[in-house]
Design an enzyme around this catalytic site. Structure first.
Site, mmCIF file in Angstrom:
data_model
loop_
_atom_site.group_PDB
_atom_site.id
_atom_site.type_symbol
_atom_site.label_atom_id
_atom_site.label_comp_id
_atom_site.label_asym_id
_atom_site.label_seq_id
_atom_site.Cartn_x
_atom_site.Cartn_y
_atom_site.Cartn_z
ATOM 1 N N ASP A 1 9.008 -120.269 -4.576
ATOM 2 C CA ASP A 1 9.184 -119.173 -3.630
ATOM 3 C C ASP A 1 8.361 -119.430 -2.372
ATOM 4 O O ASP A 1 7.343 -120.138 -2.416
ATOM 5 C CB ASP A 1 8.735 -117.853 -4.253
ATOM 6 C CG ASP A 1 9.621 -117.423 -5.412
ATOM 7 O OD1 ASP A 1 10.805 -117.783 -5.410
ATOM 8 O OD2 ASP A 1 9.112 -116.712 -6.308
ATOM 9 N N TYR B 1 0.378 -123.023 -13.488
ATOM 10 C CA TYR B 1 0.141 -122.239 -12.280
ATOM 11 C C TYR B 1 -1.233 -121.590 -12.313
ATOM 12 O O TYR B 1 -1.784 -121.321 -13.389
ATOM 13 C CB TYR B 1 1.167 -121.100 -12.154
ATOM 14 C CG TYR B 1 2.601 -121.512 -12.070
ATOM 15 C CD1 TYR B 1 3.230 -121.704 -10.841
ATOM 16 C CD2 TYR B 1 3.375 -121.681 -13.222
ATOM 17 C CE1 TYR B 1 4.573 -122.059 -10.756
ATOM 18 C CE2 TYR B 1 4.716 -122.036 -13.150
ATOM 19 C CZ TYR B 1 5.302 -122.224 -11.913
ATOM 20 O OH TYR B 1 6.628 -122.575 -11.843
ATOM 21 N N ASP C 1 6.406 -109.455 -6.072
ATOM 22 C CA ASP C 1 5.294 -110.169 -5.453
ATOM 23 C C ASP C 1 4.876 -109.460 -4.166
ATOM 24 O O ASP C 1 5.427 -108.413 -3.806
ATOM 25 C CB ASP C 1 5.628 -111.642 -5.197
ATOM 26 C CG ASP C 1 6.767 -111.851 -4.211
ATOM 27 O OD1 ASP C 1 7.095 -110.926 -3.445
ATOM 28 O OD2 ASP C 1 7.351 -112.963 -4.204
ATOM 29 N N ARG D 1 6.148 -114.071 -11.453
ATOM 30 C CA ARG D 1 6.279 -112.728 -10.882
ATOM 31 C C ARG D 1 6.628 -111.706 -11.969
ATOM 32 O O ARG D 1 6.102 -110.580 -11.977
ATOM 33 C CB ARG D 1 7.380 -112.711 -9.825
ATOM 34 C CG ARG D 1 7.043 -113.405 -8.531
ATOM 35 C CD ARG D 1 8.186 -113.247 -7.541
ATOM 36 N NE ARG D 1 9.307 -114.135 -7.816
ATOM 37 C CZ ARG D 1 10.567 -113.867 -7.498
ATOM 38 N NH1 ARG D 1 10.887 -112.703 -6.935
ATOM 39 N NH2 ARG D 1 11.525 -114.739 -7.743
#
Length: 317
Positions: free
Chosen positions: A46, A74, A88, A186
């Site tokens: 993203d 992550y 988000d 997310r």
């Protein structure tokens, strides 16, 4: 239509994607920096996210769908107190909620994160690239449509609390996640907020690994050069997770013509001493440090599966 000219650069590279750029933006920048038209990527990020993005140049674009990138890592920042329509920080707030005092307690956070581990069903964000009747979900959501995506199987392998801070009076958790391919961080943030009697969204995200490719292997997009790309190309054999085989130069023409190779072309220790089923399922054949073909073993020979007329660089056997 003009015939496509052969690429002069054929390799895989890792890019440390900056925030605020789409994955398509990154590909366009790489095309300009390396003066190559044939560029693609594996594993979309993203615009909010930064970190590992695997890019294929030239013939290496043919490998992107084959890469063993099933596990992602992550570092995420999760802000409690509000949900957004995108799950988000780029979205509009759709719901607010109180933030119980225990959300600032590290021991409580560790226990809560432990409950997120394991195989599970996850409902992807409405603002995602998943197609619904041939239209991307995010396009429908942006048009004001109500989008309800079906849950999909994912797995969270690890969720390590790195710290808790206060942001505008609300708890902000920093968490290192290791997850299966297809997992939306997310959505993990959204669901965590709901499970803890509050609301939450993803504030920041950095991908630190995609399969076996870590952030340390990645190049900065600014100032990217052909020389740097060649010097720090990702080993395609390692990235594919196949058995690497270094062939002598005399086999090059046979490979490029797609001919079968006799077993004598490949060291016996690679094929093993047992029956055919014990031999490697797939081989990455290289000559002079470049991947020239993917192949497999049958009962009597080495059979070509894919041949690369412009060999892919970066092989380190």
């Amino acid at each position: 239509m003009a015939k496509r000219t052969p690429s002069t650069l054929n390799l895989l590279i890792g890019i440390d994607k900056p925030a605020g750029m789409t994955s398509h933006d990154v590909v366009a920048r790489v095309r300009r920096a390396l003066n190559e038209r044939r560029v693609g990527h594996a594993g979309t990020l993203d615009p909010l996210a930064t970190g590992v993005m695997v890019v294929g140049v030239g013939q290496a674009t043919r490998l992107l769908g084959l890469l063993t990138l099933d596990t992602k890592a992550y570092v995420a920042q999760i802000l409690f107190g509000a949900e957004t329509n995108t799950d988000d920080a780029e979205g509009e707030v759709t719901r607010t909620a109180d933030t119980p005092a225990e959300l600032f307690d590290p021991a409580f956070a560790v226990e809560a994160l432990a409950r997120t581990l394991g195989p599970q069903e996850q409902v992807p964000p409405a603002f995602s690239a998943i197609s619904v009747d041939g239209v991307r979900s995010y396009k429908r959501a942006r048009a004001g449509e109500s989008v309800e995506l079906p849950a999909r199987p994912i797995e969270v392998f690890d969720a390590l609390l790195l710290g808790i801070e206060e942001k505008d009076g609300r708890p902000l958790w920093t968490v290192a996640f290791t997850v299966s391919k297809g997992t939306y961080i997310r959505a993990l943030a959204r669901d965590l907020g709901r499970a803890l009697g509050s609301a939450a969204h993803l504030a920041e995200l950095r991908r630190t690994a995609s399969g076996g490719i870590g952030i340390g292997s990645c190049l900065a997009l600014d100032g990217l050069t052909v020389r740097e790309a060649r010097a720090r190309a990702i080993d395609p054999v390692a990235a594919l997770g196949v058995q690497g085989v270094a062939l002598a130069e005399r086999w090059r023409s046979d490979v490029l013509c797609g001919r079968r190779l006799p077993f004598e072309a490949v060291p016996g220790r690679v094929l093993g001493e047992g029956t055919v089923p014990e031999r490697p399922a797939s081989l990455g054949l290289s000559i002079a440090g470049e991947l020239v073909a993917l192949a497999h073993v049958d009962a009597s020979s080495i059979v070509m599966d894919q041949v690369f007329p412009q060999p892919i660089g970066g092989v380190r056997l």
